[in-house]
Motif scaffolding. Structure first.
Motif, PDB file in Angstrom:
ATOM      1  N   GLN B 523       0.843  -1.188   0.000  1.00 18.64           N
ATOM      2  CA  GLN B 523       0.000   0.000   0.000  1.00 18.64           C
ATOM      3  C   GLN B 523       0.883   1.245   0.000  1.00 18.64           C
ATOM      4  O   GLN B 523       2.059   1.191   0.359  1.00 18.64           O
ATOM      5  N   ILE B 524       0.269   2.358  -0.385  1.00 18.08           N
ATOM      6  CA  ILE B 524       0.936   3.666  -0.258  1.00 18.08           C
ATOM      7  C   ILE B 524       0.226   4.393   0.872  1.00 18.08           C
ATOM      8  O   ILE B 524      -0.999   4.536   0.849  1.00 18.08           O
ATOM      9  N   VAL B 525       0.975   4.823   1.882  1.00 28.39           N
ATOM     10  CA  VAL B 525       0.388   5.559   3.004  1.00 28.39           C
ATOM     11  C   VAL B 525       0.991   6.958   3.013  1.00 28.39           C
ATOM     12  O   VAL B 525       2.210   7.113   3.060  1.00 28.39           O
ATOM     13  N   LEU B 526       0.122   7.954   2.979  1.00 30.51           N
ATOM     14  CA  LEU B 526       0.558   9.346   2.827  1.00 30.51           C
ATOM     15  C   LEU B 526      -0.108  10.212   3.895  1.00 30.51           C
ATOM     16  O   LEU B 526      -1.313  10.080   4.147  1.00 30.51           O
ATOM     17  N   PHE B 527       0.682  11.079   4.515  1.00 28.96           N
ATOM     18  CA  PHE B 527       0.131  12.045   5.478  1.00 28.96           C
ATOM     19  C   PHE B 527       0.335  13.453   4.938  1.00 28.96           C
ATOM     20  O   PHE B 527       1.260  13.699   4.160  1.00 28.96           O
ATOM     21  N   GLY B 528      -0.497  14.364   5.402  1.00 27.83           N
ATOM     22  CA  GLY B 528      -0.283  15.754   4.987  1.00 27.83           C
ATOM     23  C   GLY B 528      -1.280  16.679   5.641  1.00 27.83           C
ATOM     24  O   GLY B 528      -2.159  16.257   6.412  1.00 27.83           O
ATOM     25  N   HIS B 529      -1.126  17.946   5.336  1.00 29.81           N
ATOM     26  CA  HIS B 529      -2.062  18.975   5.792  1.00 29.81           C
ATOM     27  C   HIS B 529      -2.854  19.502   4.613  1.00 29.81           C
ATOM     28  O   HIS B 529      -2.357  19.494   3.477  1.00 29.81           O
ATOM     29  N   TYR B 530      -4.058  19.979   4.880  1.00 26.31           N
ATOM     30  CA  TYR B 530      -4.849  20.601   3.820  1.00 26.31           C
ATOM     31  C   TYR B 530      -5.658  21.762   4.377  1.00 26.31           C
ATOM     32  O   TYR B 530      -5.918  21.850   5.580  1.00 26.31           O
TER      33      TYR B 530
END
Lengths: 194, 694
Positions: B523-530
């Motif tokens: 899987q690809i696991v991505l974190f971030g702000h929006y």
């Protein structure tokens, strides 16, 4: 008519289902020696032509003890029921259905990576044997067994959930259906020949 | 195709042998530490309770322990356990005067200083520190004479799903490679009275089965299609305490020291607990997302999980395989099995396959002197040579990799299979140098990280940089299953140079900075702000066998959500891991260190530069320590209680425009059910009666 009787089975004589017993011992020893889902013997459905023998060996190895136990019990029962009638045809039925199930899982099953277990080809033996007994005894009860087994399989396929079995590798009811079809086709071809 | 099949068998057999050796690994364990050669008596672990809740994207693990001091002097408790993969410690609570007091995060040096001062003053204090990638260490003082002390530790980590199978590891087993620690400390890993492990799995996708290998006494129960519970518990029995426990100076006999051999311990904390769960087969490739944005006008945090359903074909062309094997001292006891595996693998090769074998401990040696064609004579010759090696000495990983990479032929695709359980402690150890080494050649690194003490961050980074993948293995793992998953990845195409682009909505602070390659089942696991809300376009790009691939979808980012505040910590920890990679690559720089400290304090995380400190409530006030983590925990606990009361909602966001057409890959088996057995039994009865009638 076969001269095989139940009392002869209990007291033991040459009418025992020797082929089935041999296959049972083979599969049991295989599990005990190589263990669960040996990567050298499972059928690699995402590389279907890798090491051709896997087309056959994949059916004789199992993912865990529950998987092996249930399948081997079924093999024994089917052997006791059908081998006296089918005799060596037990082997040709299992061989033909191995090919059929492997072709389906290897080339047609969506995104299956690996496959193992007897039940696909046991379903083939069930259908072939029941059709043979139906023809022999002219009793529709044998067709009823096929219908019940097929219904369960179709329900599993449509609901996408294996009923009653929870083995390490999930059951693939489509493989059971393919096995049944292979048994039916083989019966038809046998009848045509004779 | 034929090359490919030989290759697969070689890899599978070889890996099976390698991994079977895990069972022989000499290990230490989590436990209470007492300095060796010390006159200090040992404390006891009275109870150890673990509560795990897994809700799709992440797992929250709560560990509560009670330490007992059966002696007549106040003592300090020092408890150590392996760092769980990608886990951030979010809560440390110490019961003081019967009331729970939660810790705050401070800069490491400052936290330790305050702890020492409080300890010296005889006041209750607790400290949780991180010893690099190896262990978390909890210190509590004082554990008063004849009394108990209770603590709670909570950590959060993303969940690992691969090929439709989830895996959770509660690490207890140390790798046994930290020789200094082994020499200095004595470890008491026995839980005296009660051990309890409960895991609650709440999955939005149906789950077929849950297993905990090697623990047949564990109870596994299904509550609903996606909810399962696992429970493992045991109680201990101990002899009656000695009658005379008066202090020696008062003329009484000294209290007997706790001797685990005198009691029947409830549990021994020496083996990892591994739980697997299997999602229903045929689930589509998809995009899931969890967000936290309590205030619509402010910044929100997202965690995006992309489960690809890509058409990755088997690799047809030949490859050169270089096995780089760790034969350092920690591998003793396993080498015979390793050698046997190599022999079996070599026997399966065809004459036009090529292999090399490199062994390394304090130095690297090549057994094969360049590429060797796999003729029967050569196979027998090198099989015998491998079997004759005796492991020992240190770990010069750099030399091993360098030797493996020498003489690589540019006209063939090459791969290195690195198997190691340890830490590079001889020769070059700087991470940057390893990356530079791997960058010199176009080669993929497939790393099998054995045990909990290996330098996982560095090994994962190196593997990622090379476009390979890393697999962590525990002694408690289902090795056969892990082998099949790993070999399937190795013998199939992968998506390389993977990038995820989000447009249509303002995003920033994306972590991890680099995704690298995505192999079959991963899987690809991505974190971030929006910021803001509305429809976003999400595009995954990469190359499969040189051909550009684009997968895209559209979905909404919500204006406000409050259900999953924990993902703020997960984002922060992922960002800290990115920064630590930079530090390990380029050396410690003040700005990066300060960034980690700021993130650790703001988001309440134990890192290499921040620790959690508990002192009495009035001491927090007098020392002017803000209760920021306490506030954050209150928000999280409220959200957890709300989530507990309802089933996990589907987090899938690409329903309207699926990113992938194909389902995610899975395994399958032919299983006769008990129902069918009954049907066959009926058939048997009818047939036998028929024959008897004949």
């Amino acid at each position: 008519m076969s001269d095989y009787t139940f009392s002869q089975t209990i007291h033991g004589n040459k009418s025992l289902p020797w082929i089935t017993l041999g296959l049972f011992i083979f599969a049991a020893l295989l599990y005990l020696t190589v263990g669960a889902a040996p990567s050298s013997l499972v059928y690699l459905t995402d590389q279907p032509l890798v090491e051709w023998y896997r087309i056959f060996t994949g059916h004789w190895v199992h993912s865990d003890i529950e998987h092996a136990s249930l399948n081997l019990i079924a093999l024994l029962i089917l052997g006791v029921v059908f081998e006296p009638v089918l005799k060596k045809r037990v082997l040709s039925v299992l061989l033909f259905s191995s090919l059929a199930v492997s072709i389906w899982t290897g080339f047609l099953a969506p995104d299956l990576k690996a496959y193992c277990g007897l039940s696909g080809i046991l379903n083939s033996l069930l259908v072939y044997g029941c059709l043979t007994l139906w023809k022999q005894y002219q009793q529709k009860i044998y067709l009823l067994f096929i219908l019940l087994a097929a219904t369960k399989t179709i329900v599993e396929i449509t609901s996408q959930q294996a009923m009653f079995s929870h083995t390490s590798w999930p059951a693939i009811p489509q493989a059971h259906l393919i096995g049944m079809l292979a048994g039916a086709i083989q019966f038809y071809l046998t009848e045509r020949r004779t | 195709m034929k090359q490919d099949k030989r290759l697969f068998l070689q890899m599978a057999t070889y890996f099976m042998a390698l991994f079977s050796m895990l069972g022989l690994q000499p290990v230490l364990a989590a436990g209470l530490l007492t300095p060796s050669n010390s006159s200090l008596p040992a404390l006891e672990i009275l109870s150890h309770k673990v509560d795990v809740v897994i809700e799709d994207a992440y797992a929250i693990t709560r560990v509560e322990q009670v330490f007992n001091n059966p002696h007549s002097q106040d003592l300090e408790a020092r408890y150590s356990f392996p760092v769980p993969a990608h886990a951030s410690v979010a809560e440390f609570t110490l019961w003081i005067d019967g009331k729970p007091v939660t810790a705050e995060v401070l800069e490491k040096g400052k936290a330790r200083k305050i702890y020492q001062e409080e300890k010296k003053a005889g006041r209750d204090a607790g400290l949780t520190e991180k010893d690099g990638y190896k262990t978390f260490e909890i210190m509590v003082s004082p554990v008063r004479a004849g009394k108990t002390t209770r603590i709670r530790l909570v950590y959060i980590q993303p969940v690992n799903m691969d090929t439709g199978i989830g895996r959770y590891v509660y690490p207890l087993e140390e790798g046994g490679v930290d020789e200094q620690k082994l020499a200095f400390w004595t470890n008491n890993n026995k839980v005296k009275k009660q051990f309890d492990f409960k895991l609650k799995l709440k999955s939005s996708a149906p789950v077929d089965a849950v297993r905990i290998p090697g623990k047949s006494q564990a109870r596994v129960q299904q509550q609903s299609a996606g909810e399962w519970q696992v429970h493992l518990g045991s109680q201990g029995s101990t002899p009656a305490p000695a009658a005379n426990t008066a202090h020696p100076l008062e003329g009484g006999a000294p209290a007997p020291a706790f001797n685990p051999k005198n009691s029947s311990a409830a549990y021994t904390l020496d083996k990892d607990l591994v739980v697997y769960w299997r999602q229903k087969s045929g689930l589509p490739g998809r995009v899931d997302m969890v967000t936290y944005k309590p205030d619509a006008s402010k910044r929100g945090t997202f965690m995006m999980v992309i489960t690809p359903g890509m058409d990755l074909k088997p690799i047809a062309r030949g490859m050169d395989w270089i096995f780089v094997l760790d034969i350092s001292g920690s591998m003793q006891g396993k080498y015979a099995t390793l050698a046997d595996g190599v022999q079996r693998a070599l026997k399966k090769m065809r004459a036009n396959d090529r292999f090399r074998i490199v062994l390394f401990n304090s130095r690297a040696t090549e057994l094969t002197s360049g590429y060797v064609n796999a003729t029967p004579d050569m196979i027998k010759h090198y099989s015998n040579k491998v079997a004759q090696v005796t492991p020992g000495s240190g770990t010069n990983l750099y030399a091993g990799l360098a030797k493996g990479m020498s003489s690589i032929h540019a006209d063939r695709t090459s791969a290195i299979v690195l198997v190691t359980d340890g830490v590079a402690n001889v020769g070059e150890t700087q991470q940057r140098k390893f990356i530079e080494l791997l960058a010199k050649k176009d080669i993929r690194l497939f790393t099998f990280i054995m045990g909990n003490s290996a330098n996982r961050p560095m090994l994962e980074l190196l593997t990622r940089e090379s476009g390979g993948f890393a697999v962590s293995l525990s002694n408690s793992d289902d090795i056969v299953g892990q082998i099949i998953k790993a070999t399937s990845k190795v013998t199939h195409q992968a998506l390389h140079g993977t990038e995820v682009k989000i447009s249509g909505i303002k995003t920033a602070d994306i972590s991890p900075r680099k995704i690298g390659s995505v192999y079959r089942g991963q899987q690809i696991v991505l974190f971030g702000h929006y910021w803001g809300n509305g429809q976003a376009n999400v595009k995954v790009t990469g190359k499969i066998s040189g051909q550009k691939k684009v997968y895209q979808t559209q979905f909404n980012f919500p204006s406000s959500t409050r259900e999953n505040p924990e993902i703020e910590r997960l984002w922060a920890y992922s960002t800290i891991e990115d920064l630590m990679d930079e530090i390990n690559n380029f050396g410690e720089k003040a700005d990066m260190k300060n960034a980690i400290i700021s993130l650790g304090i703001e988001y309440g995380l134990v890192t290499d530069y921040t620790s959690m400190l508990v002192v009495r409530e009035d001491v927090f006030a007098t020392r002017n320590i803000k209760r920021a983590n306490k506030q954050r925990l209150t928000t999280e606990h409220t959200a957890q209680q709300k989530r507990q009361a309802r089933p996990v909602p589907s987090q899938r966001v690409d329903n309207n425009k699926p990113m992938f057409k194909l389902p995610q890959p899975h395994f399958g088996g032919g299983a006769i059910s008990p129902w069918m057995i009954m049907l066959l039994a009926g058939l048997l009865v009818i047939t036998l009666r028929q024959r008897h009638a004949d």
